[in-house]
Design an enzyme around this catalytic site. Structure first.
Site, PDB file in Angstrom:
ATOM      1  N   ASP A 107       0.943  -1.086   0.027  1.00  0.00           N
ATOM      2  CA  ASP A 107      -0.045   0.020  -0.120  1.00  0.00           C
ATOM      3  C   ASP A 107       0.848   1.107   0.070  1.00  0.00           C
ATOM      4  O   ASP A 107       2.119   1.220   0.199  1.00  0.00           O
ATOM      5  CB  ASP A 107      -0.907  -0.011   1.210  1.00  0.00           C
ATOM      6  CG  ASP A 107      -0.157  -0.379   2.288  1.00  0.00           C
ATOM      7  OD1 ASP A 107       0.874  -0.478   2.594  1.00  0.00           O
ATOM      8  OD2 ASP A 107      -0.819  -0.734   3.446  1.00  0.00           O
TER       9      ASP A 107
ATOM     10  N   ASN B 258      -7.193  -2.876  14.497  1.00  0.00           N
ATOM     11  CA  ASN B 258      -8.779  -2.854  14.455  1.00  0.00           C
ATOM     12  C   ASN B 258      -8.905  -4.234  13.241  1.00  0.00           C
ATOM     13  O   ASN B 258     -10.016  -4.451  12.796  1.00  0.00           O
ATOM     14  CB  ASN B 258      -9.214  -1.893  13.479  1.00  0.00           C
ATOM     15  CG  ASN B 258      -8.528  -1.448  12.058  1.00  0.00           C
ATOM     16  OD1 ASN B 258      -7.802  -2.252  11.739  1.00  0.00           O
ATOM     17  ND2 ASN B 258      -8.940  -0.402  11.658  1.00  0.00           N
TER      18      ASN B 258
END
Ligand code: PGA
Length: 255
Positions: A67, A136
């Site tokens: 990314d 998360n």
């Protein structure tokens, strides 16, 4: 899935580096997927040591990073391109032409994302993909709710992720809101996965990913569906797990 638990971060990183080096020795033109973040730093340090002290050869390796922030050029000191140069690329003998990091400044992001997928395919697919995990449960920038079949695309970062990553930015600097990220489906197409997690802050996410239900609300939980996934943990990150796990990946047959 093989879960390998070491006492602390250092032996965990060294154990993971042994696996990468093993795959590279067996296939000199390995297609290696790479991750940023603090967790893989120990792994990269050990790979650099292997290169400098034992001549581990990266000259035929092709890399694909997971990314990149949208809007940051490779020269920005918080871009993932810059991070990879500083912590790995400039210390080993990779051919710069074989390095792929998503272009945060791409003029047409959709066209770029399709090209990235196509380029991975042209190189024969990713052999081994290094992964971190967000507190998360995200993998790469596939935040909770991401399609488990997704491909490389632009994603909006959650408040949690921007908060977690703000530590790397100056107080007056805005943490980017968007990133280009490989999709969950792109990651799952890799022949092997190597996920690393360290410290108690990751324990709940690791529990959800390794022992919880497979759900888009914890994108990392999809690794349970992968046929060759290695999960390297230190004791803190493994502290919520209830299963019995190994302390080495060598000589283990896949389950
Ligand atoms: P970290 O990030 O290694 O800096 O904890 C991992 C991730 O968010 O994927």
């Amino acid at each position: 899935m093989l879960v390998i638990v070491n006492d602390t971060y250092d032996p965990m990183s060294k154990e993971a580096a042994k696996l990468v080096a093993d795959r590279l020795r067996k296939k000199p033109n390995l297609v290696l997927g790479l991750a940023t973040g603090s967790t893989p730093l120990g792994l990269y340090k050990e790979l650099i040591r292997f290169h400098k002290e034992e001549g581990l050869d990266f000259s035929k390796v092709t890399t694909f990073n997971l990314d990149e922030y949208v809007g940051l050029p490779p020269s920005h000191n918080q871009s993932y391109h810059y991070f990879m140069n500083e912590h790995l690329f400039k210390h080993i003998n990779l051919d710069p032409r074989h390095i792929h990091v998503p272009q945060g400044m791409a003029k047409d992001v959709d066209v770029f994302c399709s090209w990235y997928e196509q380029r991975i395919a042209e190189c024969g697919g990713i052999d081994l993909q290094v992964l971190g995990i967000g507190a998360n449960g995200h993998i790469a920038f596939n935040e909770p709710g991401s399609s488990l079949g997704s491909r490389t695309r632009i994603k909006t970062l959650t408040g949690t992720t921007r908060g977690d990553n703000s530590r790397f930015f100056k107080p007056n600097e805005d943490v980017p809101r968007y990133a280009i990220t490989m999709g969950v489906g792109t990651i799952m197409d890799s022949k092997e996965l190597l996920l690393l997690a360290s410290k108690t802050g990751k324990a709940e996410a690791v529990k959800a990913a390794v022992e919880g239900p497979i759900t888009a609300m914890c994108p990392a939980s999809i690794i349970q569906m992968h046929r060759s996934a290695f999960v390297f943990l230190d004791k803190e990150a493994a502290s919520e797990l209830t299963g019995m796990y190994n302390d080495t990946w060598e000589s283990k047959v896949f389950a």
